[in-house]
Design a protein around this motif. Structure first.
Motif, PDB file in Angstrom:
ATOM      1  N   ARG A  35      19.786  48.695  56.723  1.00 31.23           N
ATOM      2  CA  ARG A  35      18.377  47.976  56.713  1.00 31.23           C
ATOM      3  C   ARG A  35      17.648  48.427  58.218  1.00 31.23           C
ATOM      4  O   ARG A  35      16.529  48.736  57.580  1.00 31.23           O
ATOM      5  CB  ARG A  35      17.988  47.226  55.980  1.00 31.23           C
ATOM      6  CG  ARG A  35      18.255  47.009  53.817  1.00 31.23           C
ATOM      7  CD  ARG A  35      17.535  47.902  53.268  1.00 31.23           C
ATOM      8  NE  ARG A  35      15.994  48.041  53.428  1.00 31.23           N
ATOM      9  CZ  ARG A  35      15.685  46.756  52.285  1.00 31.23           C
ATOM     10  NH1 ARG A  35      16.341  45.822  51.354  1.00 31.23           N
ATOM     11  NH2 ARG A  35      14.632  46.520  52.514  1.00 31.23           N
ATOM     12  N   GLY A  36      18.578  48.088  59.099  1.00 35.47           N
ATOM     13  CA  GLY A  36      17.808  48.364  60.165  1.00 35.47           C
ATOM     14  C   GLY A  36      19.101  48.586  61.310  1.00 35.47           C
ATOM     15  O   GLY A  36      20.012  48.331  61.401  1.00 35.47           O
ATOM     16  N   TYR A  37      18.628  49.324  62.455  1.00 38.09           N
ATOM     17  CA  TYR A  37      19.349  49.928  63.486  1.00 38.09           C
ATOM     18  C   TYR A  37      18.672  49.305  64.803  1.00 38.09           C
ATOM     19  O   TYR A  37      17.916  49.841  65.231  1.00 38.09           O
ATOM     20  CB  TYR A  37      19.302  50.977  63.520  1.00 38.09           C
ATOM     21  CG  TYR A  37      20.970  51.240  64.383  1.00 38.09           C
ATOM     22  CD1 TYR A  37      22.343  51.133  63.395  1.00 38.09           C
ATOM     23  CD2 TYR A  37      21.294  51.186  65.613  1.00 38.09           C
ATOM     24  CE1 TYR A  37      23.520  52.206  63.770  1.00 38.09           C
ATOM     25  CE2 TYR A  37      22.570  51.583  66.512  1.00 38.09           C
ATOM     26  CZ  TYR A  37      23.541  52.223  65.846  1.00 38.09           C
ATOM     27  OH  TYR A  37      24.733  52.520  66.325  1.00 38.09           O
ATOM     28  N   LEU A  38      19.574  48.150  64.870  1.00 37.12           N
ATOM     29  CA  LEU A  38      18.999  47.467  66.906  1.00 37.12           C
ATOM     30  C   LEU A  38      19.703  47.538  67.769  1.00 37.12           C
ATOM     31  O   LEU A  38      21.575  47.557  67.982  1.00 37.12           O
ATOM     32  CB  LEU A  38      18.149  46.358  66.142  1.00 37.12           C
ATOM     33  CG  LEU A  38      17.223  46.265  65.465  1.00 37.12           C
ATOM     34  CD1 LEU A  38      17.091  44.376  65.743  1.00 37.12           C
ATOM     35  CD2 LEU A  38      15.591  46.855  66.776  1.00 37.12           C
ATOM     36  N   LEU A  39      19.967  47.676  68.995  1.00 31.76           N
ATOM     37  CA  LEU A  39      20.750  47.848  70.192  1.00 31.76           C
ATOM     38  C   LEU A  39      20.580  46.457  70.644  1.00 31.76           C
ATOM     39  O   LEU A  39      19.254  45.907  70.509  1.00 31.76           O
ATOM     40  CB  LEU A  39      19.558  48.754  71.355  1.00 31.76           C
ATOM     41  CG  LEU A  39      20.228  50.513  70.862  1.00 31.76           C
ATOM     42  CD1 LEU A  39      19.131  51.582  71.885  1.00 31.76           C
ATOM     43  CD2 LEU A  39      21.090  50.626  70.300  1.00 31.76           C
ATOM     44  N   LYS A  40      21.088  46.144  71.807  1.00 34.25           N
ATOM     45  CA  LYS A  40      21.682  44.685  72.309  1.00 34.25           C
ATOM     46  C   LYS A  40      20.446  44.766  73.307  1.00 34.25           C
ATOM     47  O   LYS A  40      20.283  43.422  73.445  1.00 34.25           O
ATOM     48  CB  LYS A  40      22.537  44.260  72.532  1.00 34.25           C
ATOM     49  CG  LYS A  40      23.712  44.249  71.156  1.00 34.25           C
ATOM     50  CD  LYS A  40      24.663  43.799  71.174  1.00 34.25           C
ATOM     51  CE  LYS A  40      25.511  43.246  70.287  1.00 34.25           C
ATOM     52  NZ  LYS A  40      27.150  42.481  70.747  1.00 34.25           N
ATOM     53  N   LYS A  53      14.361  53.090  70.236  1.00 33.58           N
ATOM     54  CA  LYS A  53      14.769  54.982  70.926  1.00 33.58           C
ATOM     55  C   LYS A  53      16.100  55.399  70.045  1.00 33.58           C
ATOM     56  O   LYS A  53      15.976  56.601  70.251  1.00 33.58           O
ATOM     57  CB  LYS A  53      16.128  54.066  72.327  1.00 33.58           C
ATOM     58  CG  LYS A  53      15.273  53.369  73.251  1.00 33.58           C
ATOM     59  CD  LYS A  53      16.752  52.595  74.381  1.00 33.58           C
ATOM     60  CE  LYS A  53      15.505  52.444  75.675  1.00 33.58           C
ATOM     61  NZ  LYS A  53      16.899  51.278  76.238  1.00 33.58           N
ATOM     62  N   VAL A  54      16.456  53.998  69.066  1.00 31.59           N
ATOM     63  CA  VAL A  54      17.654  55.274  67.876  1.00 31.59           C
ATOM     64  C   VAL A  54      16.389  55.866  66.799  1.00 31.59           C
ATOM     65  O   VAL A  54      16.439  57.273  66.867  1.00 31.59           O
ATOM     66  CB  VAL A  54      17.680  54.127  67.282  1.00 31.59           C
ATOM     67  CG1 VAL A  54      18.055  54.564  66.076  1.00 31.59           C
ATOM     68  CG2 VAL A  54      19.057  53.172  68.267  1.00 31.59           C
ATOM     69  N   ALA A  55      14.802  55.503  67.276  1.00 33.28           N
ATOM     70  CA  ALA A  55      13.889  56.155  65.911  1.00 33.28           C
ATOM     71  C   ALA A  55      13.825  57.462  66.968  1.00 33.28           C
ATOM     72  O   ALA A  55      13.873  58.591  65.930  1.00 33.28           O
ATOM     73  CB  ALA A  55      13.053  55.327  66.250  1.00 33.28           C
ATOM     74  N   ARG A  56      13.393  57.597  67.680  1.00 30.75           N
ATOM     75  CA  ARG A  56      13.211  58.607  69.199  1.00 30.75           C
ATOM     76  C   ARG A  56      14.552  59.722  69.054  1.00 30.75           C
ATOM     77  O   ARG A  56      13.964  60.822  68.576  1.00 30.75           O
ATOM     78  CB  ARG A  56      12.838  58.242  70.635  1.00 30.75           C
ATOM     79  CG  ARG A  56      11.269  58.428  70.488  1.00 30.75           C
ATOM     80  CD  ARG A  56      11.449  57.806  72.008  1.00 30.75           C
ATOM     81  NE  ARG A  56      12.042  57.105  72.573  1.00 30.75           N
ATOM     82  CZ  ARG A  56      11.363  55.615  73.226  1.00 30.75           C
ATOM     83  NH1 ARG A  56      10.313  54.981  72.539  1.00 30.75           N
ATOM     84  NH2 ARG A  56      12.459  55.011  73.657  1.00 30.75           N
ATOM     85  N   PHE A  57      16.034  59.236  68.641  1.00 36.22           N
ATOM     86  CA  PHE A  57      16.159  60.128  68.770  1.00 36.22           C
ATOM     87  C   PHE A  57      16.484  60.656  67.266  1.00 36.22           C
ATOM     88  O   PHE A  57      17.209  61.533  66.990  1.00 36.22           O
ATOM     89  CB  PHE A  57      17.799  59.599  68.791  1.00 36.22           C
ATOM     90  CG  PHE A  57      19.085  59.958  68.143  1.00 36.22           C
ATOM     91  CD1 PHE A  57      20.099  60.582  69.144  1.00 36.22           C
ATOM     92  CD2 PHE A  57      19.527  59.407  67.370  1.00 36.22           C
ATOM     93  CE1 PHE A  57      20.754  61.481  68.559  1.00 36.22           C
ATOM     94  CE2 PHE A  57      21.068  59.941  66.623  1.00 36.22           C
ATOM     95  CZ  PHE A  57      21.623  60.844  67.169  1.00 36.22           C
ATOM     96  N   ILE A  58      16.510  59.639  65.815  1.00 37.73           N
ATOM     97  CA  ILE A  58      16.258  59.826  64.982  1.00 37.73           C
ATOM     98  C   ILE A  58      15.885  61.697  63.923  1.00 37.73           C
ATOM     99  O   ILE A  58      15.998  62.304  63.759  1.00 37.73           O
ATOM    100  CB  ILE A  58      15.937  58.715  63.708  1.00 37.73           C
ATOM    101  CG1 ILE A  58      17.612  58.337  63.423  1.00 37.73           C
ATOM    102  CG2 ILE A  58      16.168  59.426  62.407  1.00 37.73           C
ATOM    103  CD1 ILE A  58      18.958  58.883  62.985  1.00 37.73           C
ATOM    104  N   LEU A  59      15.100  61.562  65.058  1.00 40.09           N
ATOM    105  CA  LEU A  59      13.559  61.893  64.784  1.00 40.09           C
ATOM    106  C   LEU A  59      13.987  63.029  65.952  1.00 40.09           C
ATOM    107  O   LEU A  59      13.604  64.376  64.804  1.00 40.09           O
ATOM    108  CB  LEU A  59      12.335  61.628  65.491  1.00 40.09           C
ATOM    109  CG  LEU A  59      11.302  60.609  64.602  1.00 40.09           C
ATOM    110  CD1 LEU A  59      10.163  60.335  65.452  1.00 40.09           C
ATOM    111  CD2 LEU A  59      11.080  61.749  62.822  1.00 40.09           C
TER     112      LEU A  59
END
Length: 220
Positions: free
Chosen positions: A106-111, A135-141
């Motif tokens: 349900r979530g993906y966070l970097l450390k 950062k992950v959201a920008r990558f996914i988009l």
């Protein structure tokens, strides 16, 4: 008073466990109820008296000794169907992100996320939402934007038509395609005709060129 959010942490780095533990101690409405360094140990706890109720949120590292977080994720979903899993990792690799989301995270966070961001995202997920590291959201988009045309084409063609198009792209003649797919040449002709119609192209060369332009042959 708002009910506390019960949290399970699966993380093999003791220093990082201490960071998360200290952050939870400072948060009135969060309680770190269980900590594990191994995914196997955490999963076993659901079968014992050690975990009488499911946590609201499971913070799961991916790079774990033994069973990795990605390997364990489906088992957590099955063992604790009412818990929400947030991946908390150093990995921003494409395959890890997409696989974790596909398997039910349900979530993906970097450390590299701040403690406040982690706490905010725990609240979001506990309330039924989903969250991604910026950062992950920008990558996914970006990934979706570059792959959308190919995905649309794959949906447009049937599985057999797509296989036929791939073999056409490898330079195979229709008789060779028939042998490779173990179908009749007449069936191959039918697939090719449908490919031309659906891609709106007049011939094989045009179909292959359009497939390359749309990035279809770059898909795994």
């Amino acid at each position: 008073m708002k009910q506390k959010i019960n949290i399970m942490l699966v993380e093999d780095n003791p220093e990082y466990r201490n960071v998360i533990g200290f952050a939870m101690e400072q948060e009135e409405h969060m309680d770190l109820t269980h900590e594990f360094g191994l995914a196997e140990r955490a999963l076993q706890s659901f079968q014992s008296l050690e975990t009488r109720s499911e946590p609201d949120v499971i913070l799961l590292d991916l790079n774990l000794p033994g069973m990795s977080g990605l390997e364990a994720l489906p088992y957590f979903i099955k063992a604790a169907p009412h818990s929400s899993v947030i991946v908390l990792t150093q990995s921003n690799q494409e395959a890890d992100v997409l696989r974790a989301i596909a398997q039910g995270a349900r979530g993906y966070l970097l450390k590299s996320a701040t403690v406040q961001q982690i706490k905010d995202d725990i609240r979001t997920v506990a309330d039924g939402g989903s969250t991604l590291d910026p950062k992950v959201a920008r990558f996914i988009l970006k990934t979706l934007k570059t792959r959308l045309p190919a995905v649309e084409t794959q949906n447009l063609l049937s599985d057999r038509e797509f296989e036929t198009l791939q073999l056409m792209g490898q330079g195979m003649a229709r008789k060779e395609i028939a042998r490779e797919l173990k179908i009749s040449p007449f069936t191959v002709d039918t697939h090719v005709r449908h490919i031309y119609d659906k891609l709106n192209v007049p011939n094989s060369a045009a179909a292959i060129n359009k497939a390359h332009q749309m990035g279809l042959f770059n898909q795994e």
